[in-house]
Scaffold this motif. Structure first.
Motif, PDB file in Angstrom:
ATOM      1  N   TRP A 214       0.871  -1.168   0.000  1.00  0.00           N
ATOM      2  CA  TRP A 214       0.000   0.000   0.000  1.00  0.00           C
ATOM      3  C   TRP A 214       0.906   1.214   0.000  1.00  0.00           C
ATOM      4  O   TRP A 214       1.542   1.535   1.001  1.00  0.00           O
ATOM      5  N   ALA A 215       1.009   1.884  -1.124  1.00  0.00           N
ATOM      6  CA  ALA A 215       1.963   2.975  -1.276  1.00  0.00           C
ATOM      7  C   ALA A 215       1.243   4.313  -1.273  1.00  0.00           C
ATOM      8  O   ALA A 215       0.636   4.702  -2.254  1.00  0.00           O
ATOM      9  N   SER A 216       1.315   4.994  -0.159  1.00  0.00           N
ATOM     10  CA  SER A 216       0.714   6.328  -0.078  1.00  0.00           C
ATOM     11  C   SER A 216       1.489   7.141   0.955  1.00  0.00           C
ATOM     12  O   SER A 216       2.238   6.604   1.758  1.00  0.00           O
ATOM     13  N   GLY A 217       1.308   8.433   0.916  1.00  0.00           N
ATOM     14  CA  GLY A 217       1.938   9.292   1.899  1.00  0.00           C
ATOM     15  C   GLY A 217       3.419   9.511   1.677  1.00  0.00           C
ATOM     16  O   GLY A 217       4.154   9.788   2.620  1.00  0.00           O
ATOM     17  N   PHE A 218       3.868   9.399   0.434  1.00  0.00           N
ATOM     18  CA  PHE A 218       5.283   9.631   0.167  1.00  0.00           C
ATOM     19  C   PHE A 218       5.641  11.087   0.405  1.00  0.00           C
ATOM     20  O   PHE A 218       4.848  11.977   0.204  1.00  0.00           O
TER      21      PHE A 218
END
Length: 132
Positions: free
Chosen positions: A90-94
């Motif tokens: 889950w790739a978010s908030g980079f």
């Protein structure tokens, strides 16, 4: 990505007992992405023309919409076990990490201080930041 064999899906609406419920919005989201890209390219071209900048002629080719044929029958439910999915990233908030830059060009929050990517230090510029 679809041309490389990646299965594109609509946004996640819910999860129940290892089943993903997906929205039937992939086609619309791909169209919005393509429209956004075209609007950006037009804005760049308009700016170049308005500012009287010299820019190389771009080789244009007929680009077809970014919508693969598979979107006509979207995946609305996906059982993770049946699909062989064993992990989800889950790739978010980079956010950017500028710790490696040891120059006095950052605010107290660690963000670069710039105007349109140009810092106060001669020769130090940023590209790809939000709102650039």
């Amino acid at each position: 990505m679809a041309a490389r064999g990646i299965i594109l899906l609509g946004h996640l609406q819910g999860i129940s007992d290892g089943d993903l419920m997906l929205a039937d919005d992939l086609k619309e989201n791909l169209a919005k992405g393509d429209e956004s890209l075209e609007n950006f390219k037009k804005a760049v071209d308009d700016y170049v023309a308005k500012a009287g900048l010299e820019a190389p002629e771009v080789q244009t080719s007929e680009v077809s919409p970014n919508i693969p044929k598979e979107v006509s029958s979207p995946v609305l439910h996906l059982n993770l076990t049946d699909a062989g999915v064993s992990a989800i990233v889950w790739a978010s908030g980079f956010r950017c990490d500028f710790d490696w830059i040891k120059l006095p060009i950052f605010d107290d929050g660690g963000e670069p201080v710039h105007r349109r990517g140009v810092t106060e230090l001669p020769g130090i510029y940023f590209l790809g930041l939000r709102w650039l």
